[in-house]
Design an enzyme around this catalytic site. Sequence first.
Site, PDB file in Angstrom:
ATOM      1  N   LYS A 203       0.838  -1.211   0.000  1.00  0.00           N
ATOM      2  CA  LYS A 203       0.000   0.000   0.000  1.00  0.00           C
ATOM      3  C   LYS A 203       0.874   1.263   0.000  1.00  0.00           C
ATOM      4  O   LYS A 203       0.615   2.223  -0.729  1.00  0.00           O
ATOM      5  CB  LYS A 203      -0.899  -0.024   1.243  1.00  0.00           C
ATOM      6  CG  LYS A 203      -1.571   1.270   1.588  1.00  0.00           C
ATOM      7  CD  LYS A 203      -2.725   1.587   0.673  1.00  0.00           C
ATOM      8  CE  LYS A 203      -3.244   2.994   0.931  1.00  0.00           C
ATOM      9  NZ  LYS A 203      -4.378   3.346   0.101  1.00  0.00           N
ATOM     10  N   CYS A 257      -3.819  10.247   1.864  1.00  0.00           N
ATOM     11  CA  CYS A 257      -2.921   9.128   1.540  1.00  0.00           C
ATOM     12  C   CYS A 257      -1.596   9.570   0.909  1.00  0.00           C
ATOM     13  O   CYS A 257      -0.530   9.332   1.480  1.00  0.00           O
ATOM     14  CB  CYS A 257      -3.626   8.157   0.597  1.00  0.00           C
ATOM     15  SG  CYS A 257      -5.020   7.319   1.347  1.00  0.00           S
TER      16      CYS A 257
HETATM   17  N1  LIG Z   1      -9.981   8.057   2.796  1.00  0.00           N
HETATM   18  C1  LIG Z   1      -9.444   7.282   1.875  1.00  0.00           C
HETATM   19  O1  LIG Z   1      -9.690   7.445   0.708  1.00  0.00           O
HETATM   20  C2  LIG Z   1      -8.520   6.130   2.248  1.00  0.00           C
HETATM   21  C3  LIG Z   1      -8.128   5.248   1.241  1.00  0.00           C
HETATM   22  C4  LIG Z   1      -7.329   4.188   1.571  1.00  0.00           C
HETATM   23  C5  LIG Z   1      -6.887   4.024   2.873  1.00  0.00           C
HETATM   24  N2  LIG Z   1      -7.250   4.895   3.833  1.00  0.00           N
HETATM   25  C6  LIG Z   1      -6.796   4.660   5.201  1.00  0.00           C
HETATM   26  O2  LIG Z   1      -7.888   4.139   5.943  1.00  0.00           O
HETATM   27  C7  LIG Z   1      -7.810   4.574   7.304  1.00  0.00           C
HETATM   28  C8  LIG Z   1      -9.082   5.295   7.662  1.00  0.00           C
HETATM   29  O3  LIG Z   1      -9.191   6.446   6.849  1.00  0.00           O
HETATM   30  P1  LIG Z   1     -10.563   7.227   6.679  1.00  0.00           P
HETATM   31  O4  LIG Z   1     -10.365   8.137   5.524  1.00  0.00           O
HETATM   32  O5  LIG Z   1     -11.704   6.289   6.642  1.00  0.00           O
HETATM   33  O6  LIG Z   1     -10.583   8.056   8.047  1.00  0.00           O
HETATM   34  P2  LIG Z   1     -11.769   8.954   8.626  1.00  0.00           P
HETATM   35  O7  LIG Z   1     -11.133  10.006   9.436  1.00  0.00           O
HETATM   36  O8  LIG Z   1     -12.718   9.335   7.521  1.00  0.00           O
HETATM   37  O9  LIG Z   1     -12.571   7.964   9.579  1.00  0.00           O
HETATM   38  C9  LIG Z   1     -12.007   7.364  10.674  1.00  0.00           C
HETATM   39  C10 LIG Z   1     -13.074   7.230  11.751  1.00  0.00           C
HETATM   40  O10 LIG Z   1     -12.497   6.488  12.823  1.00  0.00           O
HETATM   41  C11 LIG Z   1     -13.050   6.980  14.027  1.00  0.00           C
HETATM   42  N3  LIG Z   1     -12.223   6.508  15.147  1.00  0.00           N
HETATM   43  C12 LIG Z   1     -11.053   7.012  15.619  1.00  0.00           C
HETATM   44  N4  LIG Z   1     -10.592   6.252  16.633  1.00  0.00           N
HETATM   45  C13 LIG Z   1     -11.472   5.245  16.803  1.00  0.00           C
HETATM   46  C14 LIG Z   1     -11.540   4.135  17.676  1.00  0.00           C
HETATM   47  N5  LIG Z   1     -10.598   3.908  18.579  1.00  0.00           N
HETATM   48  N6  LIG Z   1     -12.610   3.314  17.574  1.00  0.00           N
HETATM   49  C15 LIG Z   1     -13.581   3.541  16.672  1.00  0.00           C
HETATM   50  N7  LIG Z   1     -13.567   4.572  15.813  1.00  0.00           N
HETATM   51  C16 LIG Z   1     -12.521   5.410  15.859  1.00  0.00           C
HETATM   52  C17 LIG Z   1     -13.095   8.484  13.814  1.00  0.00           C
HETATM   53  O11 LIG Z   1     -14.010   9.101  14.700  1.00  0.00           O
HETATM   54  C18 LIG Z   1     -13.542   8.555  12.353  1.00  0.00           C
HETATM   55  O12 LIG Z   1     -14.952   8.662  12.211  1.00  0.00           O
HETATM   56  C19 LIG Z   1      -6.551   5.466   7.374  1.00  0.00           C
HETATM   57  O13 LIG Z   1      -5.457   4.683   7.774  1.00  0.00           O
HETATM   58  C20 LIG Z   1      -6.352   5.897   5.938  1.00  0.00           C
HETATM   59  O14 LIG Z   1      -5.017   6.210   5.668  1.00  0.00           O
HETATM   60  C21 LIG Z   1      -8.082   5.941   3.550  1.00  0.00           C
END
Ligand SMILES: NC(=O)c1ccc[n+]([C@@H]2O[C@H](COP(=O)([O-])OP(=O)(O)OC[C@H]3O[C@@H](n4cnc5c(N)ncnc54)[C@H](O)[C@@H]3O)[C@@H](O)[C@H]2O)c1
Length: 424
Positions: A203, A257
Amino acid sequence: MKKVCVLGLGYVGLPTACMLAVQGHRVIGVDVNPRVIETISQGGIHIEEAGLKTMLQAAINSGALVAKSEVEPSDVFIIAVPTPLAADKRADVGYVESAARSIVPFLAAGNLVILESTSPPGTTANLLCDTLAESGLKPGKDFHVAHSPERVLPGNIFSELVSNDRVIGGITPESAEAARELYESFVDGEILLTDATTAEMVKLVENTFRDVNIALANELTLIASEHDVDVFEIIDLANRHARVNVHQPGPGVGGHCIPIDPWFIIEDSGRADGLIKRSREVNDATPLRIVDLVADLVGAPAGDPADSKIKISVWGVAYKGNVDDTRETPATSIVTGLKKRGFDLGIFDLHARHFDFELDSLENAVDGADSILLLADHKEFSYLDPQEVGRLMRRRMIIDTRNCLDPQKWKDAGFEFYLFRKKM
Ligand SMILES: NC(=O)c1ccc[n+]([C@@H]2O[C@H](COP(=O)([O-])OP(=O)(O)OC[C@H]3O[C@@H](n4cnc5c(N)ncnc54)[C@H](O)[C@@H]3O)[C@@H](O)[C@H]2O)c1
């Protein structure tokens, strides 16, 4: 069909939870943000994503998805919490650790824990397993642990969740197999099994490749402007070569990312001063180059910045077109830089909901402006009538940093049209 607990209901976790629910799994969506739980429980969404509201309402109304603030005993736990970049340019894996710790009291023999959050190499095998082992159960022996990085494109998440190939890295081959069984319920793409640390690196390599490639494109922009040629045309023609794929330049690199993941890959690598870091620096320097470009083309405000009369209408502050996401957006540095130079600003974005600076309506953003600066290529911009826009402006000028608009259409309406520094 399994009982699946998804921790973190953001851009990755919420669509995944919906997808699992509509496939017939019983899904508990858990988030630490009470506002998120409240919104989702009422069938509402707190993020913009095509098709999300329909999928969520189907999942909630059928009872297959329930949003809660507490973890419950489940067959599978999926962790999709943030992994932001800390001030020291290292991954902040604190959210992963606290999500894992919230699973510990509910973990049972035979369970599967999957980390989907993007993480530095070794996070699954070390931090995640060590935390889960606080349950007294042995990772890889009593329960399965895997990493499956998410590669979806915001704006197209539901189609990519199904069609993308998926890499799954297990801490043991059995863990990888257990995760494959779950993902097979909705993935049409190929499922590729490996070990957890390899999956983490895959990734990071994907986004590092893109960051380095964009740095090349951004550097080419500078060289092209020295020769007064159009960098977008050059890249387009070069990419006609069967083995060339230069990415598009822009006002900087944003999102959750690409500007972040390269730091994760080098943080413990001994390659702290290599090509990957240099590319990050090139891309991070790009927003301030855009500020210089605006000052050069439009003219810096004269005298005391407080007396500035030059107004820039900034279009699109999301980190890219057709999404509402402003995380790490280069627009923040550009707006900050333009304000410091004393420009008046009108800022318009029809997708973004949260931005560090106040957003205006299109009319207010354009009213009396001396130039438009287009930063995010939202498709709606290309439908706007240049005559209508121009009528509101003091000077008809536009700087397009995305190759989003048809220069001829805007020139026909009397606009000076720039693609970066190149006058069209
Ligand atoms: N957004 C993207 O397009 C994308 C794509 C690929 C990978 N990622 C990866 O996926 C992961 C999540 O990204 P995202 O964009 O969904 O983040 P986001 O910020 O949109 O959502 C994360 C959620 O997790 C919640 N959270 C935090 N701590 C928590 C806990 N202990 N228990 C339960 N919930 C908790 C937050 O309140 C938030 O709502 C990251 O590592 C990111 O790098 C994101």
